[in-house]
Structure formats: structure tokens, C-alpha cells
Design an enzyme around this catalytic site. Structure first.
Site, PDB file in Angstrom:
ATOM      1  N   ASN A   1     -10.590  -3.148  -5.833  1.00 31.54           N
ATOM      2  CA  ASN A   1      -9.990  -2.312  -6.719  1.00 31.54           C
ATOM      3  C   ASN A   1     -10.616  -1.952  -8.016  1.00 31.54           C
ATOM      4  OD1 ASN A   1      -6.625  -3.238  -5.344  1.00 31.54           O
ATOM      5  ND2 ASN A   1      -7.866  -1.608  -4.722  1.00 31.54           N
TER       6      ASN A   1
ATOM      7  N   ASP B   1       0.786  -1.096  -0.106  1.00 36.99           N
ATOM      8  CA  ASP B   1      -0.245   0.137  -0.043  1.00 36.99           C
ATOM      9  C   ASP B   1       0.939   1.289  -0.044  1.00 36.99           C
ATOM     10  OD1 ASP B   1      -2.132   1.491  -0.008  1.00 36.99           O
ATOM     11  OD2 ASP B   1      -2.704   1.116   2.190  1.00 36.99           O
TER      12      ASP B   1
END
Ligand code: IPE
Ligand code: MG
Length: 231
Positions: A50, A2
Site C-alpha cells: 500500500n 477491503d
């Protein structure tokens, strides 16, 4: 993995540049893990959620994935790495699915390290899939409900062939799981680092492993039972 977007933003660059820089970290960490003798490395590359990002970013990520699969092919094969994938890979566009399937097949017999890409992956989604299959088997009479236990359920998950999860590292300072390996983290050690993924390199991996090594893993037992009490 991330922090790609924030890394790009902090450099005044488009988000995709962050993902591109993140791909360099993937190469570095994969190589370092192989050198360390880590048995299995799983990278959370693209979540079920996502897909809802802007189409341009999703497309950019898919292109980078394709480039990774093609560009790293020979290094993966030369280093006896077995490439695997977990997640709803049927949703991936052919430009990713094809090199992915090809490399999975080409590396299937390798025993050096299992590199698993979590693609279109969600922990809850994986559990739903497993439960659906369990229900199907129960309805077909091949599974008796009373025979279902932790090990049996584990066997229905896409991670069934991987060793138990020892360590989960999340970069970028966020302290949450975000739908990753929800079942598998039961006794995993969690390590959170503020380093953004594009800056996460083998030195950081070594630091995380040191943190991991200093943890006392008791699996619900006492230190004394495990012979870990100071004499
Ligand atoms: C992680 O970086 C990469 C993927 C999810 C593919 P992010 O894109 O989530 O980066 P931030 O969280 O916006 O910084
Ligand atoms: Mg993020």
C-alpha cells in the site's frame, strides 16, 4: 478490510471518505468482537504494497490511523484490550509510530482481547524476516537445521504469540489473500463477503461467524476420526 475506495466511488466521494467510513467499521467490529469474547482480532489495515499508492492517499490513511489510536485509546484501555501491531512498523511516520508504541505499552498487560493491527504488513515479508533470523541463528550455532520444524518456524513469525488463526474474513467480493498471513492460514476457514468494508457492521460479523460455525474443520483427519459422522 477491503472496499473503501469502491464504497466512496459509489457515493461520488473521494477515496479518503471511504477510508474514513471504514474507520467507523473498525470501531464497530472491534467493539462487537470484544463483546463476543473473541480472543484475538487482527485487522489488515495497511499492506507493505500500500505504500505505493498515491502519496496523498497514504498520508490520509496515516492521519486516520493516528486519529484511531488517539480516539480509541480510552475505550481500548477501559475494555482490557491489548493492542499489538505486526508488520514493518519502523516505516511508519512518527505521528503514527508514537501513539502506537504508547498504546502498546499502556495495554501490554491486558487480557481481554488482543487487537492486532497489521501495518506495513506483508505475509511474504514476514516469512522472509523469519527466515533471515533463522539463518542468523543457524550461523551463530544456536539453531541446528534438523531441529527446525513447523512449530519452530511459527515461533519466528510476528504472529507467534497469537492463537492459531481460525477465521479469515475478506470483504468487498474479492476472493484472494493479497499477502495476508500466508503461513497462518494453513487451516483457517476463509469467508468472503460482498459487503464493502465501510458497510460491514456487527450484523455481518455475526453472519460470518455463523458460516464459520457450520464448517467442519478436519485438519487433515476424517469426519469419523473426529466423531463428526452422523450416527
Ligand atoms: C481497503 O480499501 C483499505 C486499505 C487498503 C487501506 P481499498 O482502498 O483497497 O478499497 P478498494 O479496493 O479501492 O475499493
Ligand atoms: Mg482494495
Amino acid at each position: 478490510m477491503d472496499g473503501n475506495g469502491r464504497w466512496a466511488q459509489s457515493h461520488g466521494r473521494p477515496r479518503l471518505d471511504g477510508h474514513r467510513a471504514g474507520a467507523d467499521s473498525v470501531r464497530d467490529i472491534t467493539r462487537a468482537s470484544r463483546q463476543l469474547g473473541i480472543e484475538a482480532l487482527t485487522l489488515y489495515a495497511f499492506s507493505s504494497q500500500n505504500w505505493a499508492r498515491p502519496a496523498e492517499e497514504v498520508m490520509g490513511l496515516m492521519t486516520l490511523l493516528r486519529e484511531f489510536l488517539i480516539g480509541e485509546r480510552s475505550e481500548i484501555l477501559d475494555n482490557q484490550i491489548r493492542l499489538e501491531a505486526i508488520g514493518d512498523v519502523e516505516k511508519l511516520p512518527p505521528m503514527v509510530k508514537e501513539p502506537l508504541d504508547e498504546l502498546r505499552t499502556a495495554s501490554a498487560m491486558h487480557t481481554g482481547m488482543t487487537l492486532t493491527l497489521a501495518l506495513s504488513y506483508g505475509g511474504r515479508e514476514s516469512i522472509v524476516r523469519a527466515v533471515r533470523e533463522i539463518a542468523r541463528d543457524a550461523a551463530a550455532g544456536t539453531l541446528r537445521p534438523e531441529d527446525l520444524d513447523v512449530d519452530r518456524l511459527t515461533g519466528y513469525l510476528p504472529t507467534a504469540k497469537l492463537p492459531p488463526l481460525d477465521l479469515l474474513i475478506r470483504t468487498s467480493g474479492e476472493q484472494r489473500i493479497s499477502n495476508f498471513m500466508l503461513w497462518e492460514i494453513a487451516y483457517a476457514e476463509l469467508v468472503f463477503t460482498d459487503v464493502l468494508w465501510p458497510e460491514f457492521r456487527k450484523e455481518h460479523l455475526h453472519q460470518c461467524l455463523e458460516v464459520y460455525a457450520a464448517r467442519e474443520r478436519r485438519f487433515g483427519l476424517t469426519s469419523a476420526q473426529l466423531g463428526l459422522d452422523p450416527a
